[in-house]
Design an enzyme around this catalytic site. Sequence first.
Site, mmCIF file in Angstrom:
data_model
loop_
_atom_site.group_PDB
_atom_site.id
_atom_site.type_symbol
_atom_site.label_atom_id
_atom_site.label_comp_id
_atom_site.label_asym_id
_atom_site.label_seq_id
_atom_site.Cartn_x
_atom_site.Cartn_y
_atom_site.Cartn_z
ATOM 1 N N GLY A 136 0.177 5.354 -5.554
ATOM 2 C CA GLY A 136 0.065 5.029 -4.129
ATOM 3 C C GLY A 136 -0.724 6.086 -3.373
ATOM 4 O O GLY A 136 -1.291 7.013 -3.980
ATOM 5 N N GLY A 137 -0.773 5.947 -2.062
ATOM 6 C CA GLY A 137 -1.590 6.832 -1.225
ATOM 7 C C GLY A 137 -1.165 8.287 -1.326
ATOM 8 O O GLY A 137 -1.944 9.158 -1.751
ATOM 9 N N ILE A 138 0.074 8.584 -0.959
ATOM 10 C CA ILE A 138 0.553 9.969 -1.025
ATOM 11 C C ILE A 138 0.712 10.373 -2.490
ATOM 12 O O ILE A 138 0.380 11.493 -2.884
ATOM 13 C CB ILE A 138 1.873 10.129 -0.231
ATOM 14 C CG1 ILE A 138 1.623 9.892 1.270
ATOM 15 C CG2 ILE A 138 2.480 11.505 -0.464
ATOM 16 C CD1 ILE A 138 2.866 9.976 2.146
ATOM 17 N N ILE A 173 9.010 1.781 -0.158
ATOM 18 C CA ILE A 173 8.464 0.567 0.462
ATOM 19 C C ILE A 173 8.993 0.432 1.894
ATOM 20 O O ILE A 173 9.962 1.101 2.259
ATOM 21 C CB ILE A 173 8.859 -0.715 -0.329
ATOM 22 C CG1 ILE A 173 10.403 -0.859 -0.409
ATOM 23 C CG2 ILE A 173 8.245 -0.700 -1.721
ATOM 24 C CD1 ILE A 173 10.860 -2.221 -0.922
ATOM 25 N N ASP A 181 9.725 -3.802 7.475
ATOM 26 C CA ASP A 181 10.031 -3.593 8.888
ATOM 27 C C ASP A 181 10.415 -4.891 9.595
ATOM 28 O O ASP A 181 9.691 -5.892 9.539
ATOM 29 C CB ASP A 181 8.815 -2.980 9.598
ATOM 30 C CG ASP A 181 8.487 -1.560 9.126
ATOM 31 O OD1 ASP A 181 9.235 -1.019 8.297
ATOM 32 O OD2 ASP A 181 7.475 -1.007 9.605
ATOM 33 N N PHE A 225 12.187 2.260 15.719
ATOM 34 C CA PHE A 225 12.315 0.855 16.115
ATOM 35 C C PHE A 225 11.754 -0.020 14.984
ATOM 36 O O PHE A 225 10.630 0.178 14.538
ATOM 37 C CB PHE A 225 11.504 0.639 17.399
ATOM 38 C CG PHE A 225 11.689 -0.712 18.035
ATOM 39 C CD1 PHE A 225 12.547 -0.879 19.112
ATOM 40 C CD2 PHE A 225 10.992 -1.816 17.564
ATOM 41 C CE1 PHE A 225 12.704 -2.118 19.709
ATOM 42 C CE2 PHE A 225 11.155 -3.058 18.152
ATOM 43 C CZ PHE A 225 12.011 -3.214 19.228
ATOM 44 N N GLY A 226 12.535 -0.969 14.513
ATOM 45 C CA GLY A 226 12.067 -1.878 13.455
ATOM 46 C C GLY A 226 12.319 -1.370 12.046
ATOM 47 O O GLY A 226 11.873 -1.982 11.075
ATOM 48 N N TYR A 244 14.820 1.409 6.515
ATOM 49 C CA TYR A 244 13.998 2.549 6.059
ATOM 50 C C TYR A 244 14.564 3.874 6.598
ATOM 51 O O TYR A 244 14.681 4.857 5.854
ATOM 52 C CB TYR A 244 12.575 2.320 6.552
ATOM 53 C CG TYR A 244 11.524 3.263 6.035
ATOM 54 C CD1 TYR A 244 10.860 3.010 4.841
ATOM 55 C CD2 TYR A 244 11.147 4.382 6.772
ATOM 56 C CE1 TYR A 244 9.855 3.863 4.384
ATOM 57 C CE2 TYR A 244 10.149 5.234 6.330
ATOM 58 C CZ TYR A 244 9.503 4.966 5.132
ATOM 59 O OH TYR A 244 8.512 5.812 4.695
#
Length: 247
Positions: free
Chosen positions: A12-14, A91, A94, A148-149, A153
């Site tokens: 992945g990105g990181i 992952i 949201d 928020f959302g 996570y």
Amino acid sequence: MARVALVTGGIGGIGTAICMELQARGFKVVAGYYPPEQEQAEAWQKKHADEGHEFEIASGDVSSFEESQKMVQDIEARVGPVDVLINCAGITRDKTFRKMEPSHWKAVMTTNLDSLFNVTRQVVDGMTERGWGRIINISSVNGQRGQFGQTNYSAAKAGAHGFTMALAQEVARKGVTVNTISPGYIATEMTEAIAEEVKQQIISTIPMSRMGTPDEVAYLVGILSDDRAAYITGANYEVNGGLFMSF
Ligand code: CAA
């Protein structure tokens, strides 16, 4: 013999930036990937090999204990015992809480939090027996302050640091350190998924007025994985452009 580092979510990105950083520091690096992403993982491996960076890849669904066990057994057989574990797989699903379904909750909790138990459990005995190990859990600014959302996570990412602090105490006498890194908004596929308007609103609240780069997170992973970081354990480090400050 080079020490072995396993980076879950390594393609992945990181994760990719972490693989590059650890390789530059002399580790033999294995990138873990989610089994349905085998094609992407092989392409990722080839692309880096073409550029002169040899990485191993290992398939394993970190939300499953049995799959994680198989993944680590495979790595031990092919590459060697894991000395450095970077729990980076994660992952988002949201949704505002009132729209959140059990499947959204469960996917995030198992992938982002259960995975810490599932993978770390496979490598911790070897680290303590050999008297050296580094475990770094990639959390998030949103675990520290809520978002928020992101009830799912935020809960999982806050849980990650609780895990860090508890395990750090258990393995401290055995030469194994356990730390958390809490990135802010980093430019990756994960943050690309945020609606542009919402993203711009978030960036306007970051003191540095920009998103971070994966390399800015990977640099800190490199430092914490070093021999000289032996006295740092149970700590949480923020890499967030000033978005959230605490001590
Ligand atoms: N604070 C307060 N109210 C807000 C708000 C906020 N931040 N954002 C939206 N609202 C309000 C809206 O104004 C709207 O109000 P009205 O109903 O009165 O019009 C209402 O909340 C919208 O609610 P909905 O349930 O309809 O929400 P939505 O479906 O439009 O959007 C969402 C929900 C998709 C979760 C959206 O809020 C969002 O994308 N939020 C950002 C989530 C985020 O930051 N994710 C990070 C992903 S990257 C990552 O996680 C990496 C990392 O570690 C940092």
